[in-house]
Design an enzyme around this catalytic site. Sequence first.
Site, PDB file in Angstrom:
ATOM      1  N   LYS A 124      29.963  31.987  34.917  1.00  0.00           N
ATOM      2  CA  LYS A 124      30.282  33.196  34.163  1.00  0.00           C
ATOM      3  C   LYS A 124      31.345  32.871  33.136  1.00  0.00           C
ATOM      4  CE  LYS A 124      32.551  37.681  34.281  1.00  0.00           C
ATOM      5  NZ  LYS A 124      33.226  38.733  35.053  1.00  0.00           N
ATOM      6  N   GLU A 183      41.877  49.116  33.837  1.00  0.00           N
ATOM      7  CA  GLU A 183      41.811  48.134  34.927  1.00  0.00           C
ATOM      8  C   GLU A 183      43.180  47.757  35.475  1.00  0.00           C
ATOM      9  OE1 GLU A 183      39.705  43.841  36.005  1.00  0.00           O
ATOM     10  OE2 GLU A 183      39.508  44.702  33.995  1.00  0.00           O
TER      11      GLU A 183
END
Length: 380
Positions: A124, A183
């Site tokens: 990723k 976040e």
Amino acid sequence: MARDPITPAALAARPMLFASGEEAYVASAVRRTVETPDGADPAWADGIVAALEPGERALCALSFAEGAPGLAHLVSGSEHALQRPEHDASVRRTYEVTEFPTPAAYAGMVEAALAKIATGALHKVVLGRCLDVVSTPPLVPAEIIDRLLTTRPGRYVFSVPLVPGTEDSPPDDGPILVGASPELLVRREGLTISCTPLAGSVPRSDDPAEDARRAEGLRGSAKDLAEHAFVVEAIVHALKEVCVEIEYPATPELLSTDTVWHLATPIRARLSDGVDGPSALRLAQLLHPTPAVGGVPTAAANAVIADLEGDLRDWFAGCVGWVDGRGDGEFAVTIRAAVMDGPRLRLFAGAGIVAGSDPASEVRETGAKLATMARVTGLP
């Protein structure tokens, strides 16, 4: 390096704050600012906490890259219900906007990353792009903070000058980091540790039925669930060094902002018995950067980011927050953010690329994320 105090009058022109939910900590005076060329340096973090006097906090910002700068303002202030700063709302502006890389170039970056992933060297990587905005007359920090507090595109609203102030160089000059991140990187309250990583997302729709369909599609997306799992596993692995009783749900939850649906996993843990530290700032150093903004494996992802993005990030995709003298504090990931510097404002947004990612979809996702802060500037 330490600088001279910043006065309350100067702070009024450039609000210095960190808001979480309905509460905001607003600085009223700055005793000194301490910078470091390496925001991951544990000695710097420990020195910041040790230097705080009773009632003070340090408002901190860390860059994304390893070995990149960190900055902490040692401040006094108060925590209270949110207050919107005063500014002239009647000003009308014109904007010159530059998007880079272009959507086509960004899609090419995604394709290059997918080629790396196909070799097995990378699982990723998060790739970003920017908007550069030049406004006439220039935007002012108080106006942006007012809009962020009004619209609340993210739970964590922040405003942190990136250049310390002195008598010869007042803090109303130089860049300032502003934003509204959804976040939570880490919160420390005594021995209790909380994290809420976000990874895996999809743009929202103005049509309620389509919006619900997209949310459920995200919840069941194998690609996005795999991307999210990388992040949760990395955070849990890091917390095991200093924590016990780490708890989190088996499947992620849905979290929404005004423009994006996210997959989110609330993680709770307790510092190991007998551990006085680490402080919230040290925990932020321990966890940052998570695969939510970097990738897996970390070194390989960072190399791809440096190769494909160049120097876009700087303070973006870092973390921002506060710590007090007891070590308690709260840090958010520096997303849905902008750096303001005179008439210029730069916005950044990224998307996680994994096997199965579609370049066109990643262009749309980053566009939706950029739209959050673009609207706050007044752009249509």
